[in-house]
Design a protein around this motif. Sequence first.
Motif, PDB file in Angstrom:
ATOM      1  N   GLN A  93       0.834  -1.209   0.000  1.00 32.22           N
ATOM      2  CA  GLN A  93       0.000   0.000   0.000  1.00 32.22           C
ATOM      3  C   GLN A  93       0.867   1.258   0.000  1.00 32.22           C
ATOM      4  O   GLN A  93       0.567   2.226  -0.708  1.00 32.22           O
ATOM      5  N   SER A 127      -9.620   4.419  -2.078  1.00 33.35           N
ATOM      6  CA  SER A 127     -10.368   3.273  -2.595  1.00 33.35           C
ATOM      7  C   SER A 127      -9.433   2.243  -3.211  1.00 33.35           C
ATOM      8  O   SER A 127      -9.603   1.036  -3.019  1.00 33.35           O
ATOM      9  N   ASP A 128      -8.413   2.723  -3.920  1.00 32.81           N
ATOM     10  CA  ASP A 128      -7.488   1.813  -4.607  1.00 32.81           C
ATOM     11  C   ASP A 128      -6.643   1.001  -3.640  1.00 32.81           C
ATOM     12  O   ASP A 128      -6.424  -0.199  -3.843  1.00 32.81           O
ATOM     13  N   ALA A 155      -8.182  -2.141  -1.862  1.00 32.06           N
ATOM     14  CA  ALA A 155      -8.788  -3.091  -2.788  1.00 32.06           C
ATOM     15  C   ALA A 155      -8.382  -4.516  -2.420  1.00 32.06           C
ATOM     16  O   ALA A 155      -7.479  -4.741  -1.601  1.00 32.06           O
ATOM     17  N   ASP A 156      -9.033  -5.471  -3.064  1.00 29.88           N
ATOM     18  CA  ASP A 156      -8.822  -6.885  -2.767  1.00 29.88           C
ATOM     19  C   ASP A 156      -7.370  -7.306  -2.932  1.00 29.88           C
ATOM     20  O   ASP A 156      -6.867  -8.167  -2.190  1.00 29.88           O
ATOM     21  N   ARG A 157      -6.660  -6.714  -3.898  1.00 29.02           N
ATOM     22  CA  ARG A 157      -5.290  -7.163  -4.159  1.00 29.02           C
ATOM     23  C   ARG A 157      -4.323  -6.838  -3.024  1.00 29.02           C
ATOM     24  O   ARG A 157      -3.235  -7.406  -2.957  1.00 29.02           O
ATOM     25  N   PHE A 179     -13.196  -2.184   3.673  1.00 27.14           N
ATOM     26  CA  PHE A 179     -13.466  -2.986   2.481  1.00 27.14           C
ATOM     27  C   PHE A 179     -14.941  -3.335   2.320  1.00 27.14           C
ATOM     28  O   PHE A 179     -15.472  -3.362   1.208  1.00 27.14           O
TER      29      PHE A 179
END
Length: 306
Positions: free
Chosen positions: A94, A114-115, A118-120, A171
């Motif tokens: 991150q 938001s980015d 994220a799930d990744r 999330f």
Amino acid sequence: MSPPVSAAALPTSVDAMLELLSSRGYLAERALATVTYLSLRMGRPLFLEGEAGVGKTEIAKVLSAALGRKLIRLQCYEGLDVASAVYEWNSAAQMIAIRLAEAGGDVDRDQLTSDIFADRYLIKRPLLQALEPDVAGAPVLLIDELDRADEAFEAYLLEILSDFQVTIPEFGTVKAPHPPIVIITSNRTREIHDALKRRCLYHWVDYPSAERELAIVKTRLPGISQRLSQQIVRFVQALRDQDFYKSPGVAETLDWATALTELDARSLNAEVVGDTLGALLKYQDDITRMQGDQLQKAIKDATSET
């Protein structure tokens, strides 16, 4: 062993559950097979309590293999927290993403927030993994030795066991499309709260009878002689009547039987038993008690009928 059955082929009766377990070498009593069957049919977690080594953990492994489902194991311990059991964010990745965005200029902070959540960037631990869909069917989630975890973590499990979902503030809510098969074990080093037990079907897994333990030994060690296996079971059953710090469980019986076969023992005697007690008893005080006349008597009782 038999190959795994289809993931959809859940047992349709208690007898079918007994057969499924025995096909993988797990010789369960009917009461345990019944509550396991009901757990699968009702979609309720199964809470198994009992002494260490009686087969609580093994039943999750057997269900996973027999049903062709993934086994996800969470081994509990003091200090277990959400980051180790559920999820954590990959903070290093991150930070790199933030610095790259800042270096590129024109940073939209809302979009960047938001980015990076994220799930990744989400590191999924066992409880979160168990909520993910799987082509083979919902996994078997083993929460092992829950009594070793802190009460705060036990409370955290309530949402997961009630709704099979996890809420991640940054999330959102992750909900299982199909609830996992949940097996919770406890050695009862402390009491588990009623709030958690109410969400489960409960069963106390006791030491097996001599007949069942003999059948277990013969199933797991098919090459062992009838004479030696009977002596082993009689000896172990007698030890469980003693006031030891830790009585031997079925796991220790199998370890000891394996050790004796490796030594080509044909019958129990003072020398071979004395040399191998460490496979059966795991505390020095207990081993010290099983010396001299007491050891001779236990051996005599175990061998007198064979």
